[in-house]
Design an enzyme around this catalytic site. Structure first.
Site, PDB file in Angstrom:
ATOM      1  N   LYS A  70       0.824  -1.203   0.000  1.00 29.60           N
ATOM      2  CA  LYS A  70       0.000   0.000   0.000  1.00 29.60           C
ATOM      3  C   LYS A  70       0.865   1.263   0.000  1.00 29.60           C
ATOM      4  CE  LYS A  70      -3.915  -2.304   2.087  1.00 29.60           C
ATOM      5  NZ  LYS A  70      -4.230  -2.925   0.851  1.00 29.60           N
ATOM      6  N   CYS A  71       1.856   1.261  -0.833  1.00 29.43           N
ATOM      7  CA  CYS A  71       2.841   2.344  -0.905  1.00 29.43           C
ATOM      8  C   CYS A  71       2.774   2.988  -2.283  1.00 29.43           C
ATOM      9  CB  CYS A  71       4.236   1.746  -0.667  1.00 29.43           C
ATOM     10  SG  CYS A  71       5.616   2.880  -0.855  1.00 29.43           S
ATOM     11  N   GLY A  72       3.153   4.241  -2.365  1.00 32.52           N
ATOM     12  CA  GLY A  72       3.216   4.903  -3.664  1.00 32.52           C
ATOM     13  C   GLY A  72       4.202   4.242  -4.617  1.00 32.52           C
ATOM     14  N   PHE A  73       5.150   3.498  -4.073  1.00 35.43           N
ATOM     15  CA  PHE A  73       6.146   2.811  -4.905  1.00 35.43           C
ATOM     16  C   PHE A  73       5.730   1.371  -5.246  1.00 35.43           C
ATOM     17  CE2 PHE A  73       8.659   6.052  -2.605  1.00 35.43           C
ATOM     18  CZ  PHE A  73       9.130   6.757  -3.697  1.00 35.43           C
ATOM     19  N   THR A  74       4.575   0.919  -4.758  1.00 39.59           N
ATOM     20  CA  THR A  74       4.116  -0.449  -5.000  1.00 39.59           C
ATOM     21  C   THR A  74       4.087  -0.823  -6.484  1.00 39.59           C
ATOM     22  OG1 THR A  74       2.894  -0.459  -2.918  1.00 39.59           O
ATOM     23  CG2 THR A  74       2.224  -2.076  -4.570  1.00 39.59           C
TER      24      THR A  74
END
Length: 183
Positions: A34-38
């Site tokens: 659930k990360c912007g980098f996922t």
């Protein structure tokens, strides 16, 4: 010492020796769902598919230390990676990658490959730097992992030879990967 001296817990809680990857070029990366980098999972999977037959292995290590961005169970993490990004490379069990409880592998990796800063040309560098300064200023200190999707490149002898911060696209590693695979 090299990465082959370490063991890690699989998603089922079993110990796996990293010596099982002797002779392979490795990307070791801490991940979160659930990360912007996922979305980097897609590029990592693409690299894996392109180079696995030449000896590339990618080892993902889910971590919930960064703003609770990996809240799921080990099974939920596995399912998320498979269903959303078609991940077929190894995803280990969740664990810490920084601080007193960091997995020994990540303590070793950050000692061997120091933090040199985020990529100046990346559009996400300013956002990540500002977020860390505002909410987690202690994360910017020292050589520890700064955020999800820090990637370590390891040669066929098990030596860490590169560190790529979350702001670095996995594709930006391709030239280095090809060099290591050719050795």
């Amino acid at each position: 010492m090299n990465v082959y001296d370490f063991k890690a817990k699989t998603s089922r809680g079993e110990e796996k020796s990293l010596a099982d990857y002797k002779g392979k070029v490795l990307i070791i990366v801490n991940t979160a769902s659930k990360c912007g980098f996922t979305p980097q999972f897609k590029e990592l999977q693409d690299l894996y598919m392109k180079y696995k037959d030449r000896g590339l292995e990618i080892l993902g290590f889910p971590c919930d230390q960064f703003a609770h961005q990996e809240p799921g169970s080990n099974q939920e993490v596995q399912e998320f990676c498979r269903l959303n990004y078609g991940v077929t490379f190894r995803i280990f069990g969740k664990g810490d990658v920084r601080g007193d409880n960091a997995q020994p592998l990540f303590k070793y990796l950050t000692e061997e490959q120091k933090f040199k800063g985020f990529e100046p040309d990346s559009p996400s560098t300013e956002m990540l730097t500002n977020a860390l300064k505002s909410h987690f200023p202690e994360y910017l200190e020292g050589d520890s992992i700064k955020w999800n999707f820090t990637k370590f490149l390891v040669n066929r002898e098990g030596q860490p030879v590169g560190r790529f911060e979350p702001t670095a696209s996995p594709v930006s590693m391709e030239t280095e990967i090809e060099k290591l695979l050719a050795e």
